[in-house]
Design a protein around this motif. Sequence first.
Motif, mmCIF file in Angstrom:
data_model
loop_
_atom_site.group_PDB
_atom_site.id
_atom_site.type_symbol
_atom_site.label_atom_id
_atom_site.label_comp_id
_atom_site.label_asym_id
_atom_site.label_seq_id
_atom_site.Cartn_x
_atom_site.Cartn_y
_atom_site.Cartn_z
ATOM 1 N N SER A 71 31.373 25.678 38.635
ATOM 2 C CA SER A 71 31.197 27.082 39.015
ATOM 3 C C SER A 71 29.793 27.393 39.510
ATOM 4 O O SER A 71 29.528 28.505 39.960
ATOM 5 N N VAL A 72 28.873 26.423 39.421
ATOM 6 C CA VAL A 72 27.482 26.654 39.822
ATOM 7 C C VAL A 72 27.351 26.487 41.334
ATOM 8 O O VAL A 72 27.801 25.492 41.901
ATOM 9 N N GLY A 73 26.712 27.467 41.975
ATOM 10 C CA GLY A 73 26.584 27.440 43.424
ATOM 11 C C GLY A 73 25.317 26.756 43.904
ATOM 12 O O GLY A 73 24.399 26.473 43.121
ATOM 13 N N SER A 74 25.250 26.490 45.193
ATOM 14 C CA SER A 74 24.063 25.875 45.781
ATOM 15 C C SER A 74 22.875 26.823 45.658
ATOM 16 O O SER A 74 23.031 28.047 45.660
ATOM 17 N N GLY A 75 21.689 26.257 45.535
ATOM 18 C CA GLY A 75 20.490 27.064 45.392
ATOM 19 C C GLY A 75 20.184 27.473 43.969
ATOM 20 O O GLY A 75 19.125 28.040 43.691
ATOM 21 N N THR A 76 21.088 27.189 43.044
ATOM 22 C CA THR A 76 20.869 27.521 41.634
ATOM 23 C C THR A 76 19.975 26.466 40.995
ATOM 24 O O THR A 76 19.969 25.311 41.402
ATOM 25 N N ARG A 77 19.203 26.880 40.000
ATOM 26 C CA ARG A 77 18.395 25.926 39.233
ATOM 27 C C ARG A 77 19.075 25.709 37.891
ATOM 28 O O ARG A 77 19.329 26.657 37.142
ATOM 29 N N VAL A 78 19.380 24.454 37.566
ATOM 30 C CA VAL A 78 20.061 24.119 36.319
ATOM 31 C C VAL A 78 19.148 23.246 35.468
ATOM 32 O O VAL A 78 18.680 22.195 35.916
ATOM 33 N N ALA A 138 27.302 16.501 39.869
ATOM 34 C CA ALA A 138 27.592 17.860 40.334
ATOM 35 C C ALA A 138 26.491 18.373 41.253
ATOM 36 O O ALA A 138 26.767 19.044 42.259
ATOM 37 N N ALA A 139 25.233 18.066 40.933
ATOM 38 C CA ALA A 139 24.119 18.526 41.762
ATOM 39 C C ALA A 139 24.186 17.918 43.157
ATOM 40 O O ALA A 139 23.929 18.599 44.162
ATOM 41 N N ALA A 140 24.529 16.630 43.227
ATOM 42 C CA ALA A 140 24.631 15.968 44.527
ATOM 43 C C ALA A 140 25.766 16.554 45.363
ATOM 44 O O ALA A 140 25.660 16.678 46.591
ATOM 45 N N LYS A 141 26.834 16.947 44.710
ATOM 46 C CA LYS A 141 28.008 17.465 45.410
ATOM 47 C C LYS A 141 27.850 18.923 45.813
ATOM 48 O O LYS A 141 28.263 19.332 46.906
ATOM 49 N N GLN A 142 27.203 19.727 44.931
ATOM 50 C CA GLN A 142 27.187 21.176 45.130
ATOM 51 C C GLN A 142 25.852 21.723 45.622
ATOM 52 O O GLN A 142 25.752 22.895 45.972
ATOM 53 N N GLY A 143 24.814 20.896 45.617
ATOM 54 C CA GLY A 143 23.552 21.310 46.215
ATOM 55 C C GLY A 143 22.688 22.223 45.378
ATOM 56 O O GLY A 143 22.017 23.107 45.914
ATOM 57 N N PHE A 144 22.666 22.049 44.061
ATOM 58 C CA PHE A 144 21.732 22.814 43.235
ATOM 59 C C PHE A 144 20.671 21.872 42.671
ATOM 60 O O PHE A 144 20.852 20.657 42.629
ATOM 61 N N SER A 145 19.527 22.439 42.247
ATOM 62 C CA SER A 145 18.436 21.626 41.711
ATOM 63 C C SER A 145 18.557 21.514 40.196
ATOM 64 O O SER A 145 19.114 22.400 39.535
ATOM 65 N N THR A 146 18.042 20.424 39.648
ATOM 66 C CA THR A 146 18.182 20.176 38.212
ATOM 67 C C THR A 146 16.865 19.718 37.603
ATOM 68 O O THR A 146 15.977 19.211 38.294
ATOM 69 N N HIS A 147 16.752 19.908 36.307
ATOM 70 C CA HIS A 147 15.639 19.360 35.534
ATOM 71 C C HIS A 147 16.157 19.099 34.132
ATOM 72 O O HIS A 147 16.880 19.926 33.564
ATOM 73 N N ILE A 148 15.818 17.953 33.571
ATOM 74 C CA ILE A 148 16.278 17.580 32.233
ATOM 75 C C ILE A 148 15.096 17.583 31.273
ATOM 76 O O ILE A 148 14.048 17.008 31.563
ATOM 77 N N VAL A 149 15.263 18.255 30.143
ATOM 78 C CA VAL A 149 14.253 18.279 29.085
ATOM 79 C C VAL A 149 14.849 17.576 27.873
ATOM 80 O O VAL A 149 15.840 18.034 27.303
ATOM 81 N N ARG A 150 14.246 16.459 27.481
ATOM 82 C CA ARG A 150 14.751 15.700 26.335
ATOM 83 C C ARG A 150 13.908 16.023 25.106
ATOM 84 O O ARG A 150 12.685 16.000 25.158
ATOM 85 N N ASP A 209 8.436 28.771 39.453
ATOM 86 C CA ASP A 209 8.674 28.860 40.899
ATOM 87 C C ASP A 209 8.824 27.491 41.549
ATOM 88 O O ASP A 209 9.736 27.257 42.341
ATOM 89 N N SER A 210 7.923 26.572 41.220
ATOM 90 C CA SER A 210 7.964 25.251 41.843
ATOM 91 C C SER A 210 8.788 24.291 40.993
ATOM 92 O O SER A 210 8.900 24.455 39.776
ATOM 93 N N THR A 211 9.348 23.293 41.635
ATOM 94 C CA THR A 211 10.150 22.314 40.914
ATOM 95 C C THR A 211 9.244 21.420 40.071
ATOM 96 O O THR A 211 8.274 20.860 40.586
ATOM 97 N N PRO A 212 9.500 21.277 38.775
ATOM 98 C CA PRO A 212 8.680 20.385 37.940
ATOM 99 C C PRO A 212 8.685 18.971 38.504
ATOM 100 O O PRO A 212 9.669 18.534 39.113
ATOM 101 N N PRO A 213 7.593 18.227 38.332
ATOM 102 C CA PRO A 213 7.469 16.919 38.973
ATOM 103 C C PRO A 213 8.389 15.839 38.425
ATOM 104 O O PRO A 213 8.657 14.861 39.099
ATOM 105 N N ALA A 214 8.863 15.992 37.186
ATOM 106 C CA ALA A 214 9.684 14.924 36.609
ATOM 107 C C ALA A 214 10.451 15.448 35.413
ATOM 108 O O ALA A 214 10.032 16.402 34.760
ATOM 109 N N ASP A 215 11.613 14.824 35.141
ATOM 110 C CA ASP A 215 12.275 15.092 33.871
ATOM 111 C C ASP A 215 11.335 14.653 32.757
ATOM 112 O O ASP A 215 10.517 13.751 32.934
#
Length: 272
Positions: A71-78, A138-150, A209-215
């Motif tokens: 359900s997440v659209g392109s341009g969303t940050r996940v 899902a990100a590759a298919k739907q065009g949204f950006s991602t960041h993982i915090v472990r 605002d800016s994409t973090p450099p790394a998970d």
Amino acid sequence: MNQDAQEGYWPEDMPDDIVEKRMYAPAPELVKSKLVDPRSAGDALKSAKQVVFCAEWGATQAELAEELLPSVGSGTRVVMLSRVGINRKDKVPFEEQNKPPKKLQEVALGLKLPTGENSGQPGTLDGFGNAEKILTAAAAKQGFSTHIVRSGELRGNGPLLLADLSARLVDNLYDVKYQDLYFKKGDEGQGYTKRLNLAATLLRMATVDSTPPADCAALSVVCEMIDPFGLLGEKTLTEPTGVERRKGYDMAKGKAPAPIADEIIDDLIAAL
């Protein structure tokens, strides 16, 4: 949400004003809720610009990702919560952490503890690993950006037996740790993470605002095993909170330090 069901959640000796100081919200709004059917959130996600997946159990995170990411659209940050050790599941201590959870079993006084048979669910690290794979696809298919915090193993008030009591027992020693964060790249590091630190990090990664450099791995206390077999236990690499720094804080009385500032999180992430 059923507020009546939460009537006994707060300790009887903790007034509402203290609850509000601890949790940074009015007491009537502090109602735990459970999303019974994850698919019911799908419509809301279609218009969301920031989404945070923050289930504390790996199997639940994977289930939510599978149900909701379509359900997440392109341009969303996940932003997704995961756990250190997902790439080291055969190493101590992660091998033990990844054992499948046991079924809840009722014991004395009506308490339910995870002491029953194997639940059939994947180990928590396996679950988080599956969730990360679902997110990447899902990100590759739907065009949204991602960041993982472990995170490391979680510390602080949460879904534990006698959680509030256990939190009080460590508050006087570790409450200032709510301001401590040590970032490692990717799946590096081992240790513990305070829940409030983790929440602040997840929120910042979703809104910066800016994409973090790394998970990254976000730890409040960094540890390492003394020997590769885990026979001698672990040692703490980060310094304990000093007495002077702890003075004046007592979360049980509502005297808590403020959550970690966004600027500090930004600086730590930029230094990775």
